[in-house]
Every structure is written in C-alpha cells, then in structure tokens.
Design a protein around this motif. Sequence first.
Motif, PDB file in Angstrom:
ATOM      1  N   TYR A  31       0.848  -1.196   0.000  1.00  0.00           N
ATOM      2  CA  TYR A  31       0.000   0.000   0.000  1.00  0.00           C
ATOM      3  C   TYR A  31       0.881   1.243   0.000  1.00  0.00           C
ATOM      4  O   TYR A  31       1.959   1.241   0.581  1.00  0.00           O
ATOM      5  N   LYS A  48      -6.342   0.963  -2.768  1.00  0.00           N
ATOM      6  CA  LYS A  48      -6.488   0.503  -1.390  1.00  0.00           C
ATOM      7  C   LYS A  48      -5.337   1.090  -0.574  1.00  0.00           C
ATOM      8  O   LYS A  48      -4.234   1.280  -1.088  1.00  0.00           O
ATOM      9  N   ALA A  49      -5.614   1.374   0.699  1.00  0.00           N
ATOM     10  CA  ALA A  49      -4.574   1.918   1.580  1.00  0.00           C
ATOM     11  C   ALA A  49      -4.766   1.374   2.987  1.00  0.00           C
ATOM     12  O   ALA A  49      -5.880   1.059   3.407  1.00  0.00           O
ATOM     13  N   HIS A  50      -3.672   1.274   3.705  1.00  0.00           N
ATOM     14  CA  HIS A  50      -3.657   0.843   5.101  1.00  0.00           C
ATOM     15  C   HIS A  50      -2.780   1.851   5.837  1.00  0.00           C
ATOM     16  O   HIS A  50      -1.575   1.891   5.635  1.00  0.00           O
ATOM     17  N   TRP A  52      -1.988   4.450   9.499  1.00  0.00           N
ATOM     18  CA  TRP A  52      -2.096   4.723  10.929  1.00  0.00           C
ATOM     19  C   TRP A  52      -2.053   6.224  11.114  1.00  0.00           C
ATOM     20  O   TRP A  52      -1.184   6.897  10.570  1.00  0.00           O
ATOM     21  N   GLN A  89      -6.110   3.037  13.169  1.00  0.00           N
ATOM     22  CA  GLN A  89      -5.553   2.292  12.050  1.00  0.00           C
ATOM     23  C   GLN A  89      -6.719   2.040  11.107  1.00  0.00           C
ATOM     24  O   GLN A  89      -7.754   1.516  11.524  1.00  0.00           O
ATOM     25  N   TYR A  91      -8.192   0.827   7.067  1.00  0.00           N
ATOM     26  CA  TYR A  91      -7.973   0.121   5.813  1.00  0.00           C
ATOM     27  C   TYR A  91      -9.176   0.399   4.930  1.00  0.00           C
ATOM     28  O   TYR A  91     -10.318   0.380   5.380  1.00  0.00           O
ATOM     29  N   THR A  93     -10.376   2.350   0.814  1.00  0.00           N
ATOM     30  CA  THR A  93     -10.096   2.887  -0.517  1.00  0.00           C
ATOM     31  C   THR A  93     -10.067   4.403  -0.479  1.00  0.00           C
ATOM     32  O   THR A  93     -10.939   5.041   0.119  1.00  0.00           O
ATOM     33  N   THR A 102     -13.757   3.657   4.391  1.00  0.00           N
ATOM     34  CA  THR A 102     -13.176   2.723   5.345  1.00  0.00           C
ATOM     35  C   THR A 102     -13.829   1.350   5.249  1.00  0.00           C
ATOM     36  O   THR A 102     -15.046   1.227   5.313  1.00  0.00           O
ATOM     37  N   THR A 103     -13.005   0.327   5.097  1.00  0.00           N
ATOM     38  CA  THR A 103     -13.464  -1.059   5.118  1.00  0.00           C
ATOM     39  C   THR A 103     -13.353  -1.623   6.534  1.00  0.00           C
ATOM     40  O   THR A 103     -14.236  -2.326   7.000  1.00  0.00           O
ATOM     41  N   TYR A 105     -11.348  -0.690  10.624  1.00  0.00           N
ATOM     42  CA  TYR A 105     -10.536   0.232  11.419  1.00  0.00           C
ATOM     43  C   TYR A 105     -10.358  -0.312  12.829  1.00  0.00           C
ATOM     44  O   TYR A 105     -11.101  -1.182  13.284  1.00  0.00           O
TER      45      TYR A 105
END
Length: 150
Positions: A31, A48-50, A52, A89, A91, A93, A102-103, A105
Amino acid sequence: MRRLPAFIALVVILAGLVVGFGFQFNGSDAYPDSEAIGEEYSTHVGEKAHLWGEVVGIEDGSVVIGFEGLRLRVTAPKPGTVAVGDQVQIYGTLAPDRQFETTAYHAQSPADRTYMYGVSVLGSLLAAGAFLRRWRIDTDEWQFVPREGT
C-alpha cells in the motif's frame, strides 16, 4: 563469572536483531504510505490503503484523521465513537476530495494505551516476584539457585 560475557553477548545480539528489524521494516510495500499519498493524492484515488493516524477533528459530520502531511475524512469510525487524540488504524479505498472509504478500522485511546502498559508492568512484576520467591541470585557465581527451605 564465566556466564556474564555470554549473557552480555546474547543481550547485544538480541538488541542488534531488534534494531535491525526496525530499521529494515518500514511497513508493507503493498500500500502507498501517507507521504506518497499526500504528495500526489489524485494519482492514488481508487487505490487501497492501510494507514495509521490520529483523530484531529470532526468536519461536516465526518471524523478527520491526520497523518504525516495528509488529512482524510473517513466513513468510519463515526463521530462519537472516537475522540480527538485517539490513534486509529484504517484500511479501505482512497476516494476523491480527500475522502476515505473505510473497510475496517481499529481505534486506541490514550487511556487504552495506559491500561495496556499498566497491565504489562503489573504482570511482569508478578512474574518476577513469583520467580524470585523460589529462586535467589548467588552473587559469588552469578547464577540463580533455589532458596533454602522451598
């Protein structure tokens, strides 16, 4: 006294491994990081991104999370479930206009971190106390020996 150099060598090796891992591991390359996203946000829309970050406020009914050089309005967590200063935190798009779909968190408040460290210290002290109740340090030979009468 023969064991002291071996113990010191093992501690130095362990510290070297920990520092080496921390130096080598800068997160996943799967990511983009927050700096790359912040520099060219429009090129990362749809990816997609992850990430903090820290909750920095509420704008237009959305939680705003700040990262290194980047601020995003997220679809989750919702206002009222987190407070300013909480670490989050996320995760999902990247969407246009610095929105984040957010998918998943995970939020952690400063009180959660204090509790986590407090329980860890208490557990360590209890474990050390239980160990030292049956064992003692022989300072002549620098080793643990059973206590007499136990």
